[in-house]
Design a protein around this motif. Sequence first.
Motif, mmCIF file in Angstrom:
data_model
loop_
_atom_site.group_PDB
_atom_site.id
_atom_site.type_symbol
_atom_site.label_atom_id
_atom_site.label_comp_id
_atom_site.label_asym_id
_atom_site.label_seq_id
_atom_site.Cartn_x
_atom_site.Cartn_y
_atom_site.Cartn_z
ATOM 1 N N PHE A 10 0.766 -1.026 -0.372
ATOM 2 C CA PHE A 10 0.107 0.341 0.168
ATOM 3 C C PHE A 10 0.517 1.229 -0.380
ATOM 4 N N CYS A 11 0.357 1.865 -0.622
ATOM 5 C CA CYS A 11 0.984 3.634 -0.587
ATOM 6 C C CYS A 11 0.138 4.218 0.852
ATOM 7 N N TYR A 12 1.400 4.735 1.519
ATOM 8 C CA TYR A 12 1.420 6.539 2.514
ATOM 9 C C TYR A 12 1.940 6.824 3.141
ATOM 10 N N GLY A 13 1.487 8.122 3.377
ATOM 11 C CA GLY A 13 2.965 8.833 3.985
ATOM 12 C C GLY A 13 2.757 8.978 5.114
ATOM 13 N N HIS A 14 3.622 9.563 5.990
ATOM 14 C CA HIS A 14 4.455 9.924 7.660
ATOM 15 C C HIS A 14 5.347 11.267 7.225
ATOM 16 N N ARG A 15 5.129 11.437 8.503
ATOM 17 C CA ARG A 15 6.142 12.099 9.153
ATOM 18 C C ARG A 15 7.052 11.794 10.535
ATOM 19 N N VAL A 16 8.282 11.223 10.604
ATOM 20 C CA VAL A 16 9.032 11.283 12.072
ATOM 21 C C VAL A 16 9.008 12.243 12.525
ATOM 22 N N ARG A 34 11.856 13.614 9.281
ATOM 23 C CA ARG A 34 10.656 14.402 9.639
ATOM 24 C C ARG A 34 10.034 14.873 8.750
ATOM 25 N N HIS A 35 10.644 15.052 7.394
ATOM 26 C CA HIS A 35 9.920 15.818 6.596
ATOM 27 C C HIS A 35 8.217 15.421 6.231
ATOM 28 N N LEU A 36 7.111 15.805 5.789
ATOM 29 C CA LEU A 36 6.495 15.222 5.221
ATOM 30 C C LEU A 36 6.967 14.345 3.769
ATOM 31 N N HIS A 37 6.735 13.020 3.976
ATOM 32 C CA HIS A 37 7.341 12.107 2.594
ATOM 33 C C HIS A 37 6.172 10.726 3.002
ATOM 34 N N GLY A 38 6.105 10.450 1.609
ATOM 35 C CA GLY A 38 5.802 9.072 1.565
ATOM 36 C C GLY A 38 6.499 8.143 1.315
ATOM 37 N N HIS A 39 5.547 6.919 0.985
ATOM 38 C CA HIS A 39 6.562 5.352 0.762
ATOM 39 C C HIS A 39 5.827 4.315 0.196
ATOM 40 N N ILE A 79 0.195 9.042 7.163
ATOM 41 C CA ILE A 79 -0.675 8.343 8.771
ATOM 42 C C ILE A 79 0.046 9.797 9.384
ATOM 43 N N ILE A 80 -0.300 10.575 10.956
ATOM 44 C CA ILE A 80 -0.681 11.068 11.580
ATOM 45 C C ILE A 80 -0.629 10.682 13.063
ATOM 46 N N ASP A 81 0.441 11.194 14.124
ATOM 47 C CA ASP A 81 0.282 11.492 15.151
ATOM 48 C C ASP A 81 0.028 12.413 15.791
ATOM 49 N N ILE A 82 -1.570 11.852 16.792
ATOM 50 C CA ILE A 82 -1.987 13.108 17.360
ATOM 51 C C ILE A 82 -1.636 14.029 17.756
ATOM 52 N N ASN A 83 0.408 13.644 18.777
ATOM 53 C CA ASN A 83 1.076 14.225 19.229
ATOM 54 C C ASN A 83 2.012 15.306 18.457
ATOM 55 N N ASP A 84 1.582 14.885 17.715
ATOM 56 C CA ASP A 84 2.637 15.280 16.051
ATOM 57 C C ASP A 84 2.508 17.236 16.768
ATOM 58 N N LEU A 86 2.840 19.065 14.777
ATOM 59 C CA LEU A 86 2.819 20.078 13.688
ATOM 60 C C LEU A 86 0.883 19.012 13.113
ATOM 61 N N PHE A 87 0.384 19.012 14.008
ATOM 62 C CA PHE A 87 -0.858 18.028 13.927
ATOM 63 C C PHE A 87 -2.126 19.169 13.952
ATOM 64 N N GLU A 88 -1.718 20.678 14.603
ATOM 65 C CA GLU A 88 -3.295 21.407 14.085
ATOM 66 C C GLU A 88 -2.985 22.196 12.815
ATOM 67 N N THR A 89 -1.494 22.512 12.730
ATOM 68 C CA THR A 89 -1.094 22.779 11.243
ATOM 69 C C THR A 89 -1.731 22.155 10.039
ATOM 70 N N LEU A 90 -1.243 20.754 10.149
ATOM 71 C CA LEU A 90 -1.415 20.063 9.520
ATOM 72 C C LEU A 90 -3.157 19.062 8.696
ATOM 73 N N ILE A 91 -4.047 20.101 10.096
ATOM 74 C CA ILE A 91 -4.967 19.785 10.357
ATOM 75 C C ILE A 91 -5.700 20.247 10.994
ATOM 76 N N PRO A 92 -6.143 22.071 10.274
ATOM 77 C CA PRO A 92 -6.135 23.256 10.834
ATOM 78 C C PRO A 92 -8.002 22.978 11.294
ATOM 79 N N ASN A 93 -8.355 23.892 12.434
ATOM 80 C CA ASN A 93 -9.819 23.637 12.758
ATOM 81 C C ASN A 93 -10.289 21.887 13.196
ATOM 82 N N ILE A 94 -10.010 21.749 13.780
ATOM 83 C CA ILE A 94 -10.339 20.436 14.036
ATOM 84 C C ILE A 94 -9.931 20.117 15.522
ATOM 85 N N ASP A 95 -10.886 20.366 16.227
ATOM 86 C CA ASP A 95 -10.953 19.533 17.655
ATOM 87 C C ASP A 95 -10.949 17.900 17.948
ATOM 88 N N LYS A 96 -9.285 17.832 18.891
ATOM 89 C CA LYS A 96 -8.993 16.265 18.709
ATOM 90 C C LYS A 96 -10.030 15.327 19.446
#
Length: 173
Positions: A10-16, A34-39, A79-84, A86-96
């Motif tokens: 499967f194809c996916y993206g993530h950030r460590v 640490r950059h946004l990237h995919g595999h 796939i993003i860690d809720i504790n990242d 940059l969470f609020e920057t990447l997924i704006p206007n969302i209440d966790k």
Amino acid sequence: MWEISKEFDFCYGHRVWSQSLDVEFSLDSCLMCRHLHGHQGKIIIYLKSDSLKSGMVTDFKHLNWFKKFLDDILDHKFIIDINDPLFETLIPNIDKKDLIAFKEGYKIVDTKPFKAELLELYESYIVVNFVPTSENLSAWFLKIAQEKMKKIDIKVSKIEFLETPKSKSTFYA
């Protein structure tokens, strides 16, 4: 003891976001993960049994549900860690606390409140509660597979997860 395996891609993206390096071993301090990237990821599920049923550990078709999970949930998602940080920057206007949780250990954004032009942003994320390294992803996949396969009394012995053709993590049951 018998062991069988089946591979899935499967194809996916993530950030460590937690990545750090020791330059003595890495030879530089570039934190590319640490950059946004995919595999193009590959998962190999290993199933084992002390006895055979109808001459098999189990039918390989008993893993079709896992392919469907990858295709329907993870393929071409980020796939993003809720504790990242940059969470609020990447997924704006969302209440966790408003994320929709699933038994497999991930969450998604409730896209109902958003206009069509924003759906592509919000529906492209799979939110997890761990840094999405290959090690953590292999442990997550093992837990999901074990939970499902125990319903038919099949043991998952390990998961191999290849982030690239040359980089693999293995998590043992």
